[in-house]
Structure formats: structure tokens, C-alpha cells
Design an enzyme around this catalytic site. Structure first.
Site, PDB file in Angstrom:
ATOM      1  N   HIS A 173      44.376  11.144  44.834  1.00 63.55           N
ATOM      2  CA  HIS A 173      45.320  12.260  44.673  1.00 63.55           C
ATOM      3  C   HIS A 173      46.514  11.825  43.813  1.00 63.55           C
ATOM      4  O   HIS A 173      47.640  11.732  44.289  1.00 63.55           O
ATOM      5  CB  HIS A 173      45.778  12.691  46.079  1.00 63.55           C
ATOM      6  CG  HIS A 173      46.487  14.011  46.162  1.00 63.55           C
ATOM      7  ND1 HIS A 173      47.651  14.282  45.515  1.00 63.55           N
ATOM      8  CD2 HIS A 173      46.195  15.129  46.867  1.00 63.55           C
ATOM      9  CE1 HIS A 173      48.050  15.518  45.821  1.00 63.55           C
ATOM     10  NE2 HIS A 173      47.199  16.054  46.617  1.00 63.55           N
ATOM     11  N   GLU A 216      43.886  14.998  39.912  1.00 61.01           N
ATOM     12  CA  GLU A 216      43.208  14.191  40.925  1.00 61.01           C
ATOM     13  C   GLU A 216      41.703  14.096  40.629  1.00 61.01           C
ATOM     14  O   GLU A 216      41.084  15.101  40.260  1.00 61.01           O
ATOM     15  CB  GLU A 216      43.425  14.818  42.298  1.00 61.01           C
ATOM     16  CG  GLU A 216      44.894  15.102  42.621  1.00 61.01           C
ATOM     17  CD  GLU A 216      45.085  16.176  43.673  1.00 61.01           C
ATOM     18  OE1 GLU A 216      44.220  16.297  44.581  1.00 61.01           O
ATOM     19  OE2 GLU A 216      46.091  16.905  43.604  1.00 61.01           O
TER      20      GLU A 216
HETATM   21  O1  TA6 Z   1      45.758  18.491  45.874  1.00 55.63           O
HETATM   22  C1  TA6 Z   1      46.497  19.677  46.013  1.00 55.63           C
HETATM   23  C2  TA6 Z   1      46.792  19.906  47.484  1.00 55.63           C
HETATM   24  O2  TA6 Z   1      45.611  20.088  48.218  1.00 55.63           O
HETATM   25  C3  TA6 Z   1      47.739  21.108  47.594  1.00 55.63           C
HETATM   26  O3  TA6 Z   1      47.102  22.201  48.199  1.00 55.63           O
HETATM   27  C4  TA6 Z   1      48.904  20.552  48.430  1.00 55.63           C
HETATM   28  O4  TA6 Z   1      48.650  20.755  49.801  1.00 55.63           O
HETATM   29  C5  TA6 Z   1      48.867  19.083  48.033  1.00 55.63           C
HETATM   30  O5  TA6 Z   1      47.482  18.762  48.031  1.00 55.63           O
HETATM   31  C6  TA6 Z   1      49.722  18.159  48.855  1.00 55.63           C
HETATM   32  O6  TA6 Z   1      49.164  17.988  50.110  1.00 55.63           O
HETATM   33  P1  TA6 Z   1      49.975  17.041  51.162  1.00 55.63           P
HETATM   34  O7  TA6 Z   1      49.150  17.059  52.395  1.00 55.63           O
HETATM   35  O8  TA6 Z   1      50.074  15.683  50.539  1.00 55.63           O
HETATM   36  O9  TA6 Z   1      51.342  17.681  51.288  1.00 55.63           O
END
Ligand code: TA6
Length: 293
Positions: free
Chosen positions: A161, A265
């Protein structure tokens, strides 16, 4: 039993290249440097938290409000997402994005090679064995192997991520996605057709692109650079920025931080999720480097 910084340094320290420090509230980070390159990785979650090639600006973004504390996801860097992406499919109490990004990974080896400083880490994760290799050099190379250690087939989602530092998220563009449709998480998971052009972000963006080609680039005219991402074994690309309203509601981000990053990601999520036979393994890798604009 997780080792503290002193114990890790006694086993793995490489003079002038790798050391270990206590960070935040009881976390330990590996800190690397080599010919002007600097990097960091938190043992909790095996999370890259910094990478800055020699003579360049930082490539990886971490929020100025990130919380470094046990069992708390660090806002930024490159969280390792496994074995589910987003909310758990059935258990609302389960942590968003799985449980390995806040787990205590074991450092198995560290070495300085021609490619840079290489860390190898592992984690047993409820019927899976994960091994992760991070190479900090002129490029940042990440390799995640997932092995099904259970006696039956097992399914998972995964993602690296990555939060990339950019001059201004409204000025960048992402190439490599032009011919791919996506799931729009800001529009009730609507399946949208390919745009046919590089992606420019003009509002909250939260998209899962499927079956994506292995080469992507983030063009950043503000910093006169491109961040090039070359991946293998990761069919999905997720692009995210919350925009100011949602960022303001995130205590570890804030409305004043949203412009400085874009998440691009690499993973296998949704239709690209993986099913492994008993004993089988799957590998996903990504190489990140800078090019002139
Ligand atoms: O990768 C995008 C995502 O899934 C968004 O929907 C947002 O939730 C982001 O990840 C961040 O997630 P987190 O759990 O790290 O706040």
C-alpha cells in the site's frame, strides 16, 4: 519474542549501512544509509517508512501526524496488506486491510549487496507463511512470498500500500492504467470502463484497477521527476487520495497533508484475489525508481 533495537543491532548491524533505533512508543526501526541513500523499515508490519535515493527528495510519504505505537497502523510508508484488502468480508470487528501490517515480523537476515542493503523478514500468518525481502539502494525493491502452510486450498488478497511523496497530487498524472477498467470505491463499487488517458486526480479518488500492465509511472512536473513502478505477480493497482474533507477526519493525516501524496498500490485484490493449493506459494514484487521528468 520480538527483539529490541539493542538486540537487533548486536545481531544485524552493518557499520555505515544498517542500524536499529527505538521509534515512537516501543517500535523498532531499521535505518539504512549507503552512498547518500537513506531508508527506514519498521519491524512492526515490516513497513517501509522512508526511502530517499542519493541526491533526491524523499520518494515515500509518511504523515507528519503518523502514530508509531503497538498495534497501530502507521499512516504512510508501504504497509503490507494481507490476507484481506479493505474491510474484512464478513467480520466487521476485524481490522481494515488485514492484520499483518501491525504484526511483529521477524528479521531473518540483513546484508549489504551491490544492489543496496537487503533485509529479509518473515511472519507466520494463520495458515500462511509470509517472507518479505526489501532492498534499499538506487532502487527500492520489494518481494513478498506467500506460502499456504495449511492442508487445504486457501484464498487471500494482498497489497503493498505505497504512499508516494509528490509535489501536489493535483498536478501529477499516473500512466499505465489507460486501458484498464476499475472499481470505483467512491461510487458504490461501480465498475467503470477504461479512461484511455493517463489518470489525473481532481477529487477524492479510490480506485481498484484490475489486470494492470506491469509498468506504471507517476509523473510529477512540480518536482521534475517520475516515479517508475515495475511490478510482477501483482495484477491489481489501487490508486487513492482522500482529498481534504476525508483527510481532515483522519487524525493521523489532517487536511494540510493531503496534497503531498498519492497511493499507487501493487496487489492482488477483488477479482484478482489468489487461491493457493496446500503447500503452494505465490510471489509478488515491485521495483521503484526515479527518472527525470
Ligand atoms: O487503498 C485505499 C484504501 O483502501 C482506501 O479505501 C482507504 O481506506 C485507504 O486504503 C487507507 O486505509 P487505512 O486503513 O490505512 O486508513
Amino acid at each position: 519474542m520480538t527483539m529490541n533495537a539493542v538486540e537487533l543491532a548486536s545481531r544485524f548491524r552493518i557499520a555505515g549501512a544498517l542500524d536499529f533505533v527505538e521509534a515512537g512508543d516501543g517500535l523498532v526501526k531499521a535505518v539504512m544509509s549507503r552512498s547518500g541513500m537513506t531508508g527506514e523499515l519498521a519491524l512492526q508490519g515490516a513497513q517501509v517508512t522512508a526511502w530517499q535515493p542519493t541526491g533526491a527528495r524523499p520518494v515515500i510519504f509518511v504523515s507528519s501526524r503518523a502514530v508509531l505505537a503497538p498495534d497501530k497502523a502507521i499512516r504512510g510508508g508501504i504497509p503490507v496488506i494481507f490476507p484481506w484488502f479493505g474491510p474484512h468480508p464478513t467480520d466487521p470487528k476485524a481490522p481494515q486491510h488485514g492484520f499483518v501490517r501491525t504484526a511483529p515480523w521477524q528479521l531473518d537476515s540483513a546484508a549489504e549487496t551491490a544492489d543496496g542493503v537487503t533485509l529479509e523478514l518473515s511472519l507466520a500468518a494463520e495458515g500462511f507463511g509470509l517472507t518479505y525481502r526489501a532492498v534499499f539502494g538506487d532502487e527500492l525493491r520489494l518481494h513478498l512470498e506467500v506460502r499456504n502452510t495449511s492442508p487445504h486450498p486457501a484464498m487471500f488478497e494482498e497489497a503493498l500500500h505505497s504512499y508516494f511523496a509528490v509535489s501536489d497530487v493535483e498536478r501529477i498524472s499516473v500512466s499505465g492504467l489507460e486501458n484498464r477498467g476499475f472499481i470505483d470505491k467512491t461510487d458504490n463499487m461501480r465498475r467503470c470502463p477504461a479512461a484511455g488517458a493517463p489518470l489525473r486526480l481532481t477529487k477524492e479518488t479510490d480506485r481498484v484497477y484490475l489486470d494492470v500492465p506491469d509498468r506504471l509511472a507517476i509523473s510529477d512536473p512540480g518536482w521534475n521527476r517520475r516515479i517508475v513502478i515495475e511490478k510482477s505477480g501483482g495484477a491489481s493497482t489501487i490508486v487513492w487520495n482522500p482529498w481534504p474533507e476525508k483527510a481532515a477526519a483522519m487524525s493521523d493525516l489532517g487536511a494540510d497533508n493531503w496534497r503531498g501524496f498519492v497511493c499507487v498500490e501493487t496487489g492482488n485484490v477483488a477479482d484478482n484475489r489468489i487461491t493457493l493449493a496446500a503447500g503452494a506459494a505465490h510471489e509478488m514484487a515491485t521495483r521503484i525508481r526515479l527518472d527525470a521528468q
